[in-house]
Design an enzyme around this catalytic site. Structure first.
Site, mmCIF file in Angstrom:
data_model
loop_
_atom_site.group_PDB
_atom_site.id
_atom_site.type_symbol
_atom_site.label_atom_id
_atom_site.label_comp_id
_atom_site.label_asym_id
_atom_site.label_seq_id
_atom_site.Cartn_x
_atom_site.Cartn_y
_atom_site.Cartn_z
ATOM 1 N N PHE A 93 -0.681 -9.273 6.355
ATOM 2 C CA PHE A 93 -1.856 -8.797 7.094
ATOM 3 C C PHE A 93 -2.291 -9.760 8.213
ATOM 4 C CE2 PHE A 93 -6.508 -8.581 7.548
ATOM 5 C CZ PHE A 93 -6.719 -7.231 7.768
ATOM 6 N N ARG A 115 7.573 1.735 9.139
ATOM 7 C CA ARG A 115 8.414 1.808 10.349
ATOM 8 C C ARG A 115 9.689 0.994 10.216
ATOM 9 N NH1 ARG A 115 3.802 -0.392 14.052
ATOM 10 N NH2 ARG A 115 3.698 -1.566 12.105
ATOM 11 N N GLY A 165 3.676 -6.205 1.386
ATOM 12 C CA GLY A 165 2.319 -6.394 0.883
ATOM 13 C C GLY A 165 1.875 -5.434 -0.209
ATOM 14 N N TYR A 213 -11.808 -3.372 13.636
ATOM 15 C CA TYR A 213 -11.158 -3.248 12.319
ATOM 16 C C TYR A 213 -12.184 -2.772 11.291
ATOM 17 C CZ TYR A 213 -8.793 -4.204 7.940
ATOM 18 O OH TYR A 213 -8.254 -4.065 6.683
HETATM 19 P P1 NDP Z 1 0.951 -5.719 5.361
HETATM 20 O O1 NDP Z 1 0.984 -6.063 6.820
HETATM 21 O O2 NDP Z 1 1.747 -6.556 4.433
HETATM 22 O O3 NDP Z 1 1.356 -4.197 5.145
HETATM 23 C C1 NDP Z 1 0.965 -3.185 6.034
HETATM 24 C C2 NDP Z 1 1.829 -1.964 5.804
HETATM 25 O O4 NDP Z 1 1.374 -0.927 6.681
HETATM 26 C C3 NDP Z 1 3.294 -2.228 6.132
HETATM 27 O O5 NDP Z 1 4.105 -1.595 5.179
HETATM 28 C C4 NDP Z 1 3.475 -1.569 7.494
HETATM 29 O O6 NDP Z 1 4.784 -1.062 7.638
HETATM 30 C C5 NDP Z 1 2.497 -0.389 7.383
HETATM 31 N N1 NDP Z 1 2.117 0.079 8.705
HETATM 32 C C6 NDP Z 1 1.371 -0.562 9.636
HETATM 33 N N2 NDP Z 1 1.304 0.167 10.765
HETATM 34 C C7 NDP Z 1 2.024 1.300 10.530
HETATM 35 C C8 NDP Z 1 2.344 2.438 11.317
HETATM 36 N N3 NDP Z 1 1.896 2.583 12.571
HETATM 37 N N4 NDP Z 1 3.126 3.413 10.774
HETATM 38 C C9 NDP Z 1 3.585 3.276 9.518
HETATM 39 N N5 NDP Z 1 3.311 2.238 8.714
HETATM 40 C C10 NDP Z 1 2.555 1.249 9.226
HETATM 41 O O7 NDP Z 1 -0.603 -5.771 4.968
HETATM 42 P P2 NDP Z 1 -1.352 -5.357 3.615
HETATM 43 O O8 NDP Z 1 -0.402 -5.032 2.551
HETATM 44 O O9 NDP Z 1 -2.359 -6.405 3.378
HETATM 45 O O10 NDP Z 1 -2.137 -4.060 4.102
HETATM 46 C C11 NDP Z 1 -2.092 -2.821 3.415
HETATM 47 C C12 NDP Z 1 -3.438 -2.132 3.533
HETATM 48 O O11 NDP Z 1 -4.416 -2.925 2.863
HETATM 49 C C13 NDP Z 1 -3.958 -1.960 4.967
HETATM 50 O O12 NDP Z 1 -4.548 -0.673 5.065
HETATM 51 C C14 NDP Z 1 -5.008 -3.043 5.098
HETATM 52 O O13 NDP Z 1 -5.989 -2.709 6.046
HETATM 53 C C15 NDP Z 1 -5.556 -3.064 3.698
HETATM 54 N N6 NDP Z 1 -6.293 -4.267 3.307
HETATM 55 C C16 NDP Z 1 -5.668 -5.487 3.323
HETATM 56 C C17 NDP Z 1 -6.379 -6.603 2.944
HETATM 57 C C18 NDP Z 1 -5.801 -7.973 2.979
HETATM 58 O O14 NDP Z 1 -6.578 -8.959 2.887
HETATM 59 N N7 NDP Z 1 -4.499 -8.144 3.070
HETATM 60 C C19 NDP Z 1 -7.769 -6.486 2.467
HETATM 61 C C20 NDP Z 1 -8.298 -5.165 2.514
HETATM 62 C C21 NDP Z 1 -7.567 -4.093 2.892
HETATM 63 P P3 NDP Z 1 5.715 -1.221 8.939
HETATM 64 O O15 NDP Z 1 5.285 -2.465 9.653
HETATM 65 O O16 NDP Z 1 7.090 -1.293 8.373
HETATM 66 O O17 NDP Z 1 5.467 0.032 9.704
HETATM 67 C C1 8X3 Z 2 -8.945 -7.034 5.214
HETATM 68 C C2 8X3 Z 2 -10.011 -7.930 4.731
HETATM 69 O O1 8X3 Z 2 -11.946 -9.395 5.441
HETATM 70 O O2 8X3 Z 2 -9.795 -9.814 6.499
HETATM 71 O O3 8X3 Z 2 -9.357 -5.707 5.152
HETATM 72 O O4 8X3 Z 2 -11.086 -7.897 7.096
HETATM 73 S S1 8X3 Z 2 -10.742 -8.783 6.024
#
Ligand code: NDP
Ligand code: 8X3
Length: 253
Positions: A190, A34, A13, A153
């Site tokens: 996500f 991880r 992501g 969240y």
């Molecule tokens: P993804 O699930 O694609 O990526 C999440 C990343 O976080 C992965 O690389 C995962 O790695 C890592 N991660 C999760 N838990 C852990 C842990 N305990 N230790 C280490 N690494 C961890 O989602 P996104 O790319 O969308 O999310 C990235 C960020 O963006 C997050 O903070 C999310 O809240 C935020 N965000 C996302 C939005 C969306 O709509 N997608 C909107 C707003 C914010 P691994 O599983 O290998 O540990």
């Molecule tokens: C992720 C966006 O709106 O799904 O932070 O919570 S939402």
């Protein structure tokens, strides 16, 4: 060595796209997550295109002893971290509080809030020693407003919002910038994580409108990172055009 960036959650992501974008800009990278196989896939992809030096560290940001083990004893040449992107995070579940799953709450609080703090404490001290640095926290539109069943969240992302402002106050006197980038809906893993592998529920989230892609957020993070040294872009919210608020999405279905 080129400038060094540490990106947490770079295995998929937004974090993966940020790591790729920073490599393209000439940064050497510390990437974390991880999933070892995913970390190695990302490193190989980047190194097939750029001359980036990469240190891949697989640990769980929720585990203080792991964070201290990996980041507290970095090889000397990797300690000069110029940019930290606190991206690792997740949502798990979507229930009213009275039906909340305590384990889901703990996963979100421990990852999005405590994990960010554990990493930031160690890296900010390295930056303070050098008298410069930049920390970019990935917040969320869910840190600006709340939506039904998003309770915990949203609370963790509101905490990231508060922490970003608090950290800026702590760091600015050390010549360290702290910024926050808050995405709206971005299609990544996500929702698969939130719905625990239910692909139908996950894909429904992005049906009927054009969500952002991870690169859209990476481009903004790069813009924030590249601002002149006297400029701190402290808080940016980025949404798809179809989204006008955390739960206001114009869906054509
Ligand atoms: P993804 O699930 O694609 O990526 C999440 C990343 O976080 C992965 O690389 C995962 O790695 C890592 N991660 C999760 N838990 C852990 C842990 N305990 N230790 C280490 N690494 C961890 O989602 P996104 O790319 O969308 O999310 C990235 C960020 O963006 C997050 O903070 C999310 O809240 C935020 N965000 C996302 C939005 C969306 O709509 N997608 C909107 C707003 C914010 P691994 O599983 O290998 O540990
Ligand atoms: C992720 C966006 O709106 O799904 O932070 O919570 S939402």
């Amino acid at each position: 060595m080129e400038k060094i960036a540490l990106v947490t959650g770079a295995t998929s992501g937004i974090g993966e796209a940020i790591a790729y974008g920073l490599a393209k800009e000439g940064y050497d990278l510390i990437i974390t997550g991880r999933r070892v196989a995913q970390l190695s896939r990302v490193a190989k992809k980047i190194q097939s295109e750029f001359k980036t030096k990469i240190l891949s560290l697989s640990f769980d940001v929720r585990e203080l002893n792991q964070v201290e083990h990996y980041l507290g004893s970095l090889p000397d040449k990797w300690q000069s971290i110029d940019l930290l992107v606190n991206n690792a995070g997740l949502a798990v579940g979507l229930n009213p509080v009275q039906q909340g799953v305590v384990d889901d709450w703990e996963r979100m609080i421990d990852t999005n809030l405590k994990g960010l703090l554990y990493v930031s404490k160690i890296v900010s001290n390295l930056m303070i020693k050098r008298g410069s640095g930049h920390i970019i926290n990935i917040g969320s539109i869910a840190g600006k407003d709340v939506y039904p069943n998003g309770n915990v969240y949203c609370a963790t992302k509101h905490a990231v919002d508060a922490l970003s402002r608090g950290m800026m106050m702590d760091m600015h006197k050390h010549n360290i910038k702290v910024s926050q980038v808050c995405p709206g809906a971005v299609e990544t893993e996500f929702s698969m994580v939130r719905f625990k592998g239910d692909s139908e529920k996950a894909s429904n989230v992005y049906k009927g409108f054009q969500p952002l892609i991870a690169k859209d957020i990476a481009d903004v993070v790069l813009f924030v990172a590249k601002a002149p040294s006297h400029v701190n872009i402290s808080d940016v919210t980025v949404m798809p055009i179809a989204q006008a608020g955390v739960s206001i999405i114009d869906k054509k279905i």
